[in-house]
Design an enzyme around this catalytic site. Sequence first.
Site, PDB file in Angstrom:
ATOM      1  CD  GLU A  80       5.801  -8.005 -11.451  1.00 40.43           C
ATOM      2  OE1 GLU A  80       6.780  -7.888 -12.213  1.00 40.43           O
ATOM      3  OE2 GLU A  80       5.842  -8.650 -10.384  1.00 40.43           O
ATOM      4  CG  ASP A 116       1.526   0.086  -9.717  1.00 37.85           C
ATOM      5  OD1 ASP A 116       1.553  -0.124  -8.479  1.00 37.85           O
ATOM      6  OD2 ASP A 116       0.521   0.541 -10.308  1.00 37.85           O
ATOM      7  CG  ASP A 153      -1.992   1.036   1.210  1.00 30.94           C
ATOM      8  OD1 ASP A 153      -1.781   2.111   0.607  1.00 30.94           O
ATOM      9  OD2 ASP A 153      -3.069   0.792   1.789  1.00 30.94           O
TER      10      ASP A 153
END
Length: 214
Positions: free
Chosen positions: A194, A154, A118
Amino acid sequence: MRLRNKPWAKDKIEQYPQYVVADPEAVKGNWGNAFAENQPLHIEIGTGKGRFITEMARVNPDINYVGIEFQQSVIVSALDRLIEAELPNVKLLNVNAADLKSFFANGEVERIYLNFSDPWPKIRHHKRRLTYKTFLSLYEGIMPKNGEIHLKTDNQGLFEYSLTSFSEYGMLLKFVSLDLHNSDFEGNIMTEYEEKFSKKGNRIYRCEVQYRKK
């Protein structure tokens, strides 16, 4: 994303103590005896549905793995993977990672994986990020002097924050990729997030950092 409640999850977890360790505090300092073989120990914090930890255990049979996931409704998916795979070198913990020192002894964990944690993007929440200095101190307390953290995300903001946090803590940056899937890095094992994010065109960031010997 709101999790779908699975009221049966607790009962299922309790049915498989050979995979989900019920009392990790009792194993502290003796994790080598919890597995079929006494081997180096790596852990993943936030193991989610278990794709990464299961595949890592499959391709690295000479390493023992522990996947840590707090949400019961999520860890049951990892449990299903593990039941199907029947791997002897991976266990799961349904615990809060903030209590790591209660479950692992000093120097017992050689590597920690932080995959798509997170990002807690609001500035006032920065202390909750798993690469904040108090977490780095927590990890250091269960790792040897040259223990490593491998991070994938990401989220560019979290990645940049983490690199700064690692550096300010005095850690050694061993590997940094700003676009993992378009690099020459070999042996990458994707997590569920991912795969999802990369299909959307999101860039994947990865780094490996090491605590310095003191």
